[in-house]
Design a protein around this motif. Structure first.
Motif, PDB file in Angstrom:
ATOM      1  N   GLY A 160       0.784  -1.269  -0.129  1.00 31.16           N
ATOM      2  CA  GLY A 160       0.056  -0.142  -0.158  1.00 31.16           C
ATOM      3  C   GLY A 160       0.669   1.239   0.010  1.00 31.16           C
ATOM      4  O   GLY A 160       0.383   2.581   0.187  1.00 31.16           O
ATOM      5  N   ILE A 161       2.135   1.128  -0.020  1.00 32.23           N
ATOM      6  CA  ILE A 161       3.182   2.409  -0.302  1.00 32.23           C
ATOM      7  C   ILE A 161       3.506   2.562  -1.641  1.00 32.23           C
ATOM      8  O   ILE A 161       4.120   1.446  -2.172  1.00 32.23           O
ATOM      9  CB  ILE A 161       4.219   2.144   0.947  1.00 32.23           C
ATOM     10  N   PHE A 162       3.156   3.642  -2.173  1.00 29.73           N
ATOM     11  CA  PHE A 162       3.637   3.797  -3.392  1.00 29.73           C
ATOM     12  C   PHE A 162       4.436   5.059  -3.585  1.00 29.73           C
ATOM     13  O   PHE A 162       5.301   5.449  -4.728  1.00 29.73           O
ATOM     14  CB  PHE A 162       2.512   4.402  -4.531  1.00 29.73           C
ATOM     15  N   GLU A 163       4.812   5.944  -2.503  1.00 28.16           N
ATOM     16  CA  GLU A 163       5.476   7.322  -2.736  1.00 28.16           C
ATOM     17  C   GLU A 163       6.713   7.146  -1.868  1.00 28.16           C
ATOM     18  O   GLU A 163       7.562   7.886  -1.691  1.00 28.16           O
ATOM     19  CB  GLU A 163       4.687   8.560  -2.258  1.00 28.16           C
ATOM     20  N   GLN A 164       7.100   5.842  -1.243  1.00 27.24           N
ATOM     21  CA  GLN A 164       8.184   5.684  -0.745  1.00 27.24           C
ATOM     22  C   GLN A 164       9.030   4.457  -1.322  1.00 27.24           C
ATOM     23  O   GLN A 164       8.749   3.800  -2.254  1.00 27.24           O
ATOM     24  CB  GLN A 164       8.033   5.369   0.656  1.00 27.24           C
ATOM     25  N   GLU A 165      10.270   4.532  -0.993  1.00 22.48           N
ATOM     26  CA  GLU A 165      11.341   3.070  -1.481  1.00 22.48           C
ATOM     27  C   GLU A 165      10.766   2.039  -0.803  1.00 22.48           C
ATOM     28  O   GLU A 165      10.371   2.082   0.200  1.00 22.48           O
ATOM     29  CB  GLU A 165      12.793   3.575  -1.166  1.00 22.48           C
ATOM     30  N   VAL A 166      10.548   1.149  -1.781  1.00 18.24           N
ATOM     31  CA  VAL A 166      10.094  -0.285  -1.290  1.00 18.24           C
ATOM     32  C   VAL A 166      10.895  -0.823   0.173  1.00 18.24           C
ATOM     33  O   VAL A 166      10.178  -1.204   0.822  1.00 18.24           O
ATOM     34  CB  VAL A 166      10.061  -1.423  -2.206  1.00 18.24           C
ATOM     35  N   THR A 167      12.136  -0.362   0.159  1.00 16.57           N
ATOM     36  CA  THR A 167      13.006  -0.834   1.291  1.00 16.57           C
ATOM     37  C   THR A 167      12.622  -0.023   2.249  1.00 16.57           C
ATOM     38  O   THR A 167      12.819  -0.690   3.750  1.00 16.57           O
ATOM     39  CB  THR A 167      14.337  -0.737   0.949  1.00 16.57           C
ATOM     40  N   ASP A 168      11.954   0.813   2.422  1.00 14.05           N
ATOM     41  CA  ASP A 168      11.132   1.600   3.628  1.00 14.05           C
ATOM     42  C   ASP A 168      10.322   0.861   4.606  1.00 14.05           C
ATOM     43  O   ASP A 168       9.964   0.975   5.645  1.00 14.05           O
ATOM     44  CB  ASP A 168      10.671   3.111   3.485  1.00 14.05           C
ATOM     45  N   ILE A 169       9.778  -0.104   3.804  1.00 15.05           N
ATOM     46  CA  ILE A 169       8.715  -0.938   4.611  1.00 15.05           C
ATOM     47  C   ILE A 169       9.467  -2.002   5.328  1.00 15.05           C
ATOM     48  O   ILE A 169       8.515  -2.676   6.056  1.00 15.05           O
ATOM     49  CB  ILE A 169       7.764  -1.455   3.569  1.00 15.05           C
ATOM     50  N   VAL A 170      10.652  -2.379   4.934  1.00 12.38           N
ATOM     51  CA  VAL A 170      11.359  -3.620   5.915  1.00 12.38           C
ATOM     52  C   VAL A 170      11.102  -3.384   7.594  1.00 12.38           C
ATOM     53  O   VAL A 170      11.389  -2.104   8.070  1.00 12.38           O
ATOM     54  CB  VAL A 170      12.820  -3.494   5.698  1.00 12.38           C
ATOM     55  N   GLY A 171      10.647  -4.428   8.265  1.00 10.91           N
ATOM     56  CA  GLY A 171      10.255  -4.145   9.585  1.00 10.91           C
ATOM     57  C   GLY A 171       9.075  -3.844  10.103  1.00 10.91           C
ATOM     58  O   GLY A 171       8.693  -3.914  11.144  1.00 10.91           O
ATOM     59  N   VAL A 172       8.152  -3.522   9.136  1.00 14.41           N
ATOM     60  CA  VAL A 172       6.995  -3.138   9.384  1.00 14.41           C
ATOM     61  C   VAL A 172       5.876  -4.330   9.152  1.00 14.41           C
ATOM     62  O   VAL A 172       5.843  -5.057   8.422  1.00 14.41           O
ATOM     63  CB  VAL A 172       6.406  -1.747   8.294  1.00 14.41           C
ATOM     64  N   GLN A 173       5.086  -4.276  10.399  1.00 10.96           N
ATOM     65  CA  GLN A 173       4.052  -5.405  10.299  1.00 10.96           C
ATOM     66  C   GLN A 173       2.842  -4.801   9.903  1.00 10.96           C
ATOM     67  O   GLN A 173       2.326  -4.010  10.163  1.00 10.96           O
ATOM     68  CB  GLN A 173       3.708  -5.850  11.844  1.00 10.96           C
TER      69      GLN A 173
END
Length: 190
Positions: free
Chosen positions: A154-167
């Motif tokens: 659901g994240i489109f405006e950030q780097e994909v790697t920014d979601i690492v560690g998010v539940q």
């Protein structure tokens, strides 16, 4: 997630229960409300889905009863609890409600191509609900989720790697809910 299955003059409507039980992943913890066959009062117990199917019926481990049970559809209106170890398959009661109390945590690798979509969601279409602290989002997936798909986050405006560690908790039409955590996989994970 409560099925909100109401009883009316002792008639239950288990269709939502049957659908829910058919999509829950192994290791999902549920609270089962059931009516014992011996006519004692309605009871509740915690159980863990141990397998998606056992002779086309979900199987649960019930520590409170110290046994594994099969949730069997005996007809269009009844789901019975049957001890897996009983060769006669005698019912100990009828399921009245099921509430999900805990979802297993699935690790989802993240690559430059996006998060690796869990196998049970690949190709699925419909509404994708994405929940994480402070954020709820619903996407319409018309062309099916791909094996690596940024829409899962659901994240489109950030780097994909920014979601690492998010539940996240993700729910897809026709599938059971999943609790996932994104982890870095490197570029070679494709």
């Amino acid at each position: 997630m409560k099925t909100d299955n109401q009883t009316s003059e002792d008639k239950i409507h288990p269709q939502p229960l049957q659908r829910l039980l058919g999509v829950l992943l192994p290791d999902t913890t549920v609270e089962i409300t059931w009516e014992p066959s011996d006519e004692s009062p309605t009871q509740s117990m915690s159980a863990i889905i141990t397998s998606a199917e056992f002779s086309s019926a979900p199987c649960v481990n019930c520590p409170e009863l110290n046994q594994e049970l099969i949730l069997t559809d005996t007809d269009a209106e009844t789901i019975e609890l049957v001890p897996r170890s009983d060769p006669n398959r005698d019912s100990i009661g009828i399921v009245r409600d099921v509430e999900i109390t805990e979802l297993p945590l699935q690790q989802v690798p993240v690559t430059e191509s996006g998060p690796q979509v869990p196998d049970d969601l690949v190709g699925e279409t419909g509404f994708l609900d994405i929940e994480y602290p402070g954020h709820n989002q619903q996407l319409v997936i018309q062309d099916g989720l791909k094996a690596y798909d940024e829409r899962l986050s659901g994240i489109f405006e950030q780097e994909v790697t920014d979601i690492v560690g998010v539940q996240y908790v993700v729910k897809m039409s026709g599938c059971g809910p999943s609790r996932i955590i994104f982890e870095h996989a490197g570029d070679d994970a494709q």
